[in-house]
Design an enzyme around this catalytic site. Structure first.
Site, PDB file in Angstrom:
ATOM      1  N   ARG A 158      71.286  42.265  24.090  1.00  0.00           N
ATOM      2  CA  ARG A 158      72.377  42.167  23.128  1.00  0.00           C
ATOM      3  C   ARG A 158      72.476  40.713  22.682  1.00  0.00           C
ATOM      4  O   ARG A 158      72.267  39.793  23.464  1.00  0.00           O
ATOM      5  CB  ARG A 158      73.705  42.639  23.740  1.00  0.00           C
ATOM      6  CG  ARG A 158      73.833  44.153  23.882  1.00  0.00           C
ATOM      7  CD  ARG A 158      73.942  44.828  22.515  1.00  0.00           C
ATOM      8  NE  ARG A 158      74.178  46.260  22.616  1.00  0.00           N
ATOM      9  CZ  ARG A 158      73.228  47.177  22.533  1.00  0.00           C
ATOM     10  NH1 ARG A 158      71.954  46.793  22.399  1.00  0.00           N
ATOM     11  NH2 ARG A 158      73.533  48.461  22.601  1.00  0.00           N
TER      12      ARG A 158
ATOM     13  N   GLU B  36      75.607  40.696  14.263  1.00  0.00           N
ATOM     14  CA  GLU B  36      74.745  41.509  13.401  1.00  0.00           C
ATOM     15  C   GLU B  36      75.560  42.167  12.281  1.00  0.00           C
ATOM     16  O   GLU B  36      76.667  42.633  12.524  1.00  0.00           O
ATOM     17  CB  GLU B  36      74.048  42.584  14.242  1.00  0.00           C
ATOM     18  CG  GLU B  36      73.082  42.007  15.259  1.00  0.00           C
ATOM     19  CD  GLU B  36      72.375  43.093  16.059  1.00  0.00           C
ATOM     20  OE1 GLU B  36      72.401  44.272  15.653  1.00  0.00           O
ATOM     21  OE2 GLU B  36      71.786  42.752  17.094  1.00  0.00           O
TER      22      GLU B  36
ATOM     23  N   HIS C  26      66.692  44.283  14.881  1.00  0.00           N
ATOM     24  CA  HIS C  26      67.183  45.243  15.884  1.00  0.00           C
ATOM     25  C   HIS C  26      66.369  46.545  15.834  1.00  0.00           C
ATOM     26  O   HIS C  26      66.898  47.645  15.630  1.00  0.00           O
ATOM     27  CB  HIS C  26      68.670  45.544  15.675  1.00  0.00           C
ATOM     28  CG  HIS C  26      69.349  46.029  16.925  1.00  0.00           C
ATOM     29  ND1 HIS C  26      70.654  45.738  17.229  1.00  0.00           N
ATOM     30  CD2 HIS C  26      68.903  46.786  17.962  1.00  0.00           C
ATOM     31  CE1 HIS C  26      70.988  46.289  18.384  1.00  0.00           C
ATOM     32  NE2 HIS C  26      69.920  46.946  18.845  1.00  0.00           N
TER      33      HIS C  26
END
Length: 329
Positions: free
Chosen positions: A238, A267, A285
């Site tokens: 993360r 993000e 991602h």
């Protein structure tokens, strides 16, 4: 089951939608993350929510859904986007999708490790720019991967999968973990050390911890200062596990060699300095983004949701204590 209304927060693979179609009333909010107001309106009266990592399922969303809500099925192994404590207090089961994405995410981590070491992004940009003048003896050189030391922060399922790949490159493996993993030590020849020793001794550091208050900014300015100037940092966990600003400074000042990142603190926003750095390999991602894996993730999320609404125990509950209060088969 027909009386149950389910909200799928964005379009997911058919492998997750098809199982829901017949027994449930299904509302799919679209391709993109829904605006907050649309999400709050859509979940009113819903029995289930199938969410992805891009939606924040907090107390406001849970309260908007109301007393009919039984389950939040998160299509991810991580669930930091869900307020699990708030769900538990309201008797709502939260589930995730562990196991089905381990190998694919490990592939991504090793891809970023290799790309950062061998300066692949920089090399491709050079070729595409039309400025490449041909082979040179010192052109775009980077460190070898073969025979080096890999430090794995968090030796869970994904961390172990990365370590197995590292064995094929003759790498030595150090790891940190809350508890000793004796079976992994036997299988991988891995050695458990503290975080500081791992950072000092590793040529490559790969992060595989969940985002919790304890792991927020686990890698910051001090930790980066412990790493070798030739080291590479990889993050597929993360974004907020790393202090992005501190990492950008360390890369810009060449205090570490490179980084390979698939996740970011805010993000889809990325620290602007990272975007300017040739020694930052940046992916959007895509850690679990194989066709087969995303199908498995969607199918497992649907299976979890259907199980709870059918009065059965779901395959992968995050807050199993809620299940003890329910009349499940």
């Amino acid at each position: 089951m027909a009386q149950h209304r389910v909200v799928v927060t964005r379009r997911i693979p058919e492998a997750g939608l098809v199982p829901l179609g017949d027994p449930l009333q299904v509302v799919v909010l679209g391709e993109d993350p829904p605006p907050r107001e649309k999400l709050l309106a859509a979940v009113r009266g819903a029995s289930g929510i199938l969410s992805t990592v891009t939606e924040r399922i907090d107390a406001e969303v849970l309260d908007a859904a109301g007393e009919r809500l039984k389950v939040v099925a998160n299509m991810a192994v991580g669930y930091d986007n869900v307020d699990v404590a708030a769900a538990t207090a309201r008797g709502v089961v939260v589930t995730n999708t562990p196991g089905v994405l381990d190998e694919t995410t490990a592939d991504t981590a090793f891809m970023l490790l290799m790309a950062a070491a061998r300066r692949l992004g920089e090399a491709e940009r050079l070729v595409r720019s039309g400025r490449w003048g041909g082979w040179g003896p010192e052109q775009l050189t980077g460190p070898d991967v073969w025979g080096k030391t890999l430090g794995i922060v968090g030796l869970g399922r994904i961390g172990r999968a990365v370590a197995r790949r590292a064995l094929g490159f003759g790498m030595r493996i150090l790891y940190t973990s809350r508890s000793r993993k004796e079976d992994a030590e036997r299988e991988l020849g891995a050695r458990r050390v503290g975080l500081e020793e791992l950072l000092r001794g590793s040529d490559f550091v790969s992060l595989h911890v969940p985002l919790t208050p304890q792991t927020h900014h686990l890698i910051g300015e001090r930790e980066l200062s412990l790493m070798k100037p030739t080291a590479v940092l990889v993050n597929t966990a993360r974004g907020s596990v790393v202090d992005e600003a501190a990492l950008a400074d360390a890369l810009a000042e060449r205090r570490i060699f490179a980084a390979g990142l698939d996740v970011y603190e805010r993000e889809p926003q990325i620290h602007p300095k990272l975007l300017e750095l040739e020694n930052a390999v940046l992916a959007p991602h895509i850690g679990s983004a194989s066709i087969e894996t995303r199908n498995r993730m969607a199918a497992l999320a649907a299976e979890n949701l259907l199980a709870v609404l059918s009065g059965r125990r779901p395959p992968s509950p995050v807050n199993p204590e809620v299940l003890d209060r329910l009349p499940l088969d």
